[in-house]
Design an enzyme around this catalytic site. Structure first.
Site, PDB file in Angstrom:
ATOM      1  N   SER A 179       0.797  -1.223   0.000  1.00  0.00           N
ATOM      2  CA  SER A 179       0.000   0.000   0.000  1.00  0.00           C
ATOM      3  C   SER A 179       0.831   1.275   0.000  1.00  0.00           C
ATOM      4  O   SER A 179       0.381   2.297  -0.486  1.00  0.00           O
ATOM      5  CB  SER A 179      -0.961  -0.003   1.190  1.00  0.00           C
ATOM      6  OG  SER A 179      -0.254  -0.180   2.393  1.00  0.00           O
ATOM      7  N   HIS A 215      -5.210  -3.447  -2.559  1.00  0.00           N
ATOM      8  CA  HIS A 215      -4.925  -2.520  -3.665  1.00  0.00           C
ATOM      9  C   HIS A 215      -4.888  -3.213  -5.022  1.00  0.00           C
ATOM     10  O   HIS A 215      -4.751  -2.551  -6.051  1.00  0.00           O
ATOM     11  CB  HIS A 215      -3.599  -1.785  -3.425  1.00  0.00           C
ATOM     12  CG  HIS A 215      -3.691  -0.770  -2.340  1.00  0.00           C
ATOM     13  ND1 HIS A 215      -4.156   0.510  -2.548  1.00  0.00           N
ATOM     14  CD2 HIS A 215      -3.416  -0.851  -1.017  1.00  0.00           C
ATOM     15  CE1 HIS A 215      -4.143   1.178  -1.416  1.00  0.00           C
ATOM     16  NE2 HIS A 215      -3.697   0.373  -0.465  1.00  0.00           N
ATOM     17  N   LYS A 243     -11.395   0.505  -1.859  1.00  0.00           N
ATOM     18  CA  LYS A 243     -10.441   1.126  -2.778  1.00  0.00           C
ATOM     19  C   LYS A 243     -11.041   1.124  -4.187  1.00  0.00           C
ATOM     20  O   LYS A 243     -11.993   1.840  -4.430  1.00  0.00           O
ATOM     21  CB  LYS A 243      -9.096   0.437  -2.621  1.00  0.00           C
ATOM     22  CG  LYS A 243      -8.512   0.910  -1.286  1.00  0.00           C
ATOM     23  CD  LYS A 243      -7.480   0.076  -0.637  1.00  0.00           C
ATOM     24  CE  LYS A 243      -7.088   0.750   0.686  1.00  0.00           C
ATOM     25  NZ  LYS A 243      -6.566  -0.176   1.666  1.00  0.00           N
TER      26      LYS A 243
HETATM   27  C1  LIG Z   1      -6.467  -0.293   3.087  1.00  0.00           C
HETATM   28  C2  LIG Z   1      -5.903  -1.595   3.460  1.00  0.00           C
HETATM   29  C3  LIG Z   1      -6.497  -2.381   4.448  1.00  0.00           C
HETATM   30  C4  LIG Z   1      -7.613  -1.879   5.311  1.00  0.00           C
HETATM   31  O1  LIG Z   1      -8.804  -1.888   4.622  1.00  0.00           O
HETATM   32  P1  LIG Z   1     -10.013  -0.992   5.171  1.00  0.00           P
HETATM   33  O2  LIG Z   1     -11.186  -1.528   4.455  1.00  0.00           O
HETATM   34  O3  LIG Z   1      -9.668   0.416   4.779  1.00  0.00           O
HETATM   35  O4  LIG Z   1     -10.069  -1.182   6.639  1.00  0.00           O
HETATM   36  C5  LIG Z   1      -5.987  -3.644   4.685  1.00  0.00           C
HETATM   37  N1  LIG Z   1      -4.931  -4.095   3.995  1.00  0.00           N
HETATM   38  C6  LIG Z   1      -4.303  -3.354   3.060  1.00  0.00           C
HETATM   39  C7  LIG Z   1      -3.136  -3.913   2.325  1.00  0.00           C
HETATM   40  C8  LIG Z   1      -4.765  -2.075   2.765  1.00  0.00           C
HETATM   41  O5  LIG Z   1      -4.155  -1.340   1.855  1.00  0.00           O
END
Ligand SMILES: *Cc1c(COP(=O)(O)O)cnc(C)c1O
Length: 386
Positions: free
Chosen positions: A175, A203, A234
């Protein structure tokens, strides 16, 4: 007492604050009275503002109300939740899927359900914080291997006692660096050492692979990995997360994952909008094509300016600065020039790797991206970075 602690953070240039964005999430946004180009959203395909998602959310709200009223196992499971889980299983080609309220909750529920004390977890050093927290909560012994370093992981695996239950944990797309885990090699090691591999494709989902099915599709290894998780906040444009896998795992998780059991079910609107988003991944593939065109344009521009970046293979394009003070100065200067791209500092990234984290979406125009590159050129010269 808290003032004291805050002062300490301030001295290290590590205090963060909330900024309000008074508009839809991009590409042009209004914040603190200015219109700026947003280069910080994970809404990669522009789906968060898509009329089909809004319509689905409104229709589900009209039909089922705003809140689901209870946890999923009590009375919170509504038709949109079931539809979403079927749609996710179809999309991922697995027997079943389970939806969590967020990726954070999915990871802190999934990992302790998979492994407990007596087990061993080996995680990439740059894993997302939610994975790290899930590992800690599990009570298993927890060790990290160097970022994407398959040889290091192999050494750690060969030193453990072979009867020990072992889980390898990695992001699909990292991320903060935008680079991709060497999944085929990790999977080979998992097979060879009889370990499980957990991939968090937050992602990658919607972005990677010819059909947007994620990093496993990108590598052509979907058949080889029995389960994985990903998020909906995302590229999917809504919120929540899923675990996709065999029906037995899904049934096991809904009986044991505490962050699934002891929390209110996601709102029906969110689930219904997610179903609409999964349809759009199939029916509007040009969004993904535009995303990748934009990503290549911006990446080439950054290279042309002489910026240092990571080995990014995704729409996450970090500009590496190092010193947190300089990163903060750069972010505020970019803001003056009409570009919002935040400085990312420790503890989110390791010491000495403070950066400007830029993300690009399908909705940015070439003209907007050229303005961003012009602003990066100006700030880079001012701060003697390029
Ligand atoms: C954004 C993210 C999360 C968390 O997800 P949310 O739905 O925002 O809580 C978990 N793992 C990774 C790799 C992320 O980038």
């Amino acid at each position: 007492m808290f003032e004291e602690r805050l002062l300490q953070l301030e001295r290290q240039q590590l205090v963060r604050r909330l900024r309000v964005f008074n508009s839809e999430p991009g590409p042009l946004v209004t914040t603190e009275g200015r219109q700026v180009i947003l280069m910080a959203s994970n809404n990669y395909l522009g789906l968060a503002t898509h009329p089909a998602l809004k319509q689905a959310a409104i229709a589900a709200t009209e039909k089922f109300g705003v809140g689901s009223g209870a946890a999923r196992l009590v009375s919170g499971t509504l038709p949109p939740h079931e539809e979403l889980e079927s749609a996710l299983a179809r999309f991922k080609g697995t027997e079943a899927a389970l939806v969590f309220s967020s990726g954070y909750l999915a990871n802190i529920g999934l990992i302790p359900a998979l492994i407990g004390s007596g087990g061993l977890i080996l995680a990439d050093r740059l894993c997302h914080a939610s994975l790290i927290d899930g590992c800690r909560l599990s009570g298993a012994e927890f060790r990290v291997y160097r970022h994407r370093d398959v040889a290091h992981l192999q050494r750690l695996l060969s030193h453990r006692s072979s009867r020990r239950q072992t889980l390898i944990v990695t992001d699909g797309v990292f991320s903060m660096d935008g680079d991709v885990a060497p999944l085929p090699e990790l999977l080979d090691l998992a097979d060879r050492f009889d370990a499980w591999l957990l991939v968090d494709d937050a992602h990658g989902t919607g972005v990677m692979g010819a059909n947007g099915r994620g990093t496993l599709e990108h590598f052509g290894i979907e058949e080889r990995l029995p389960f994985h998780m990903g998020t909906l906040g995302k590229a999917i444009g809504t919120s929540g997360a899923y675990v996709a896998g065999p029906a037995s795992l899904i049934r096991y998780l809904l009986n044991t994952a505490r962050s699934f059991i002891y929390t209110t079910a996601p709102p029906p609107a969110t689930a219904a909008a997610s179903v609409a988003a999964l349809d759009l991944l199939r029916t509007e593939p040009d969004r993904r094509a535009r995303l990748w065109e934009n990503r290549h344009h911006l990446h080439a521009g950054l290279m042309g300016l002489g910026y240092k970046t990571t080995d990014s293979q995704s729409p996450i394009l970090p500009v590496l600065i190092g010193d947190p003070k300089k990163a903060v100065a750069m972010a505020s200067r970019l803001m003056e020039l009409g570009v919002y791209a935040p400085a990312i500092r420790p503890p989110t990234v390791p010491k000495e790797t403070s950066r400007i984290r830029i993300t690009v979406t399908s909705d940015h125009t070439q003209q907007q991206l050229n303005s961003v590159l012009a602003a990066l050129k100006t700030t880079g010269h001012e701060l003697a970075l390029i």
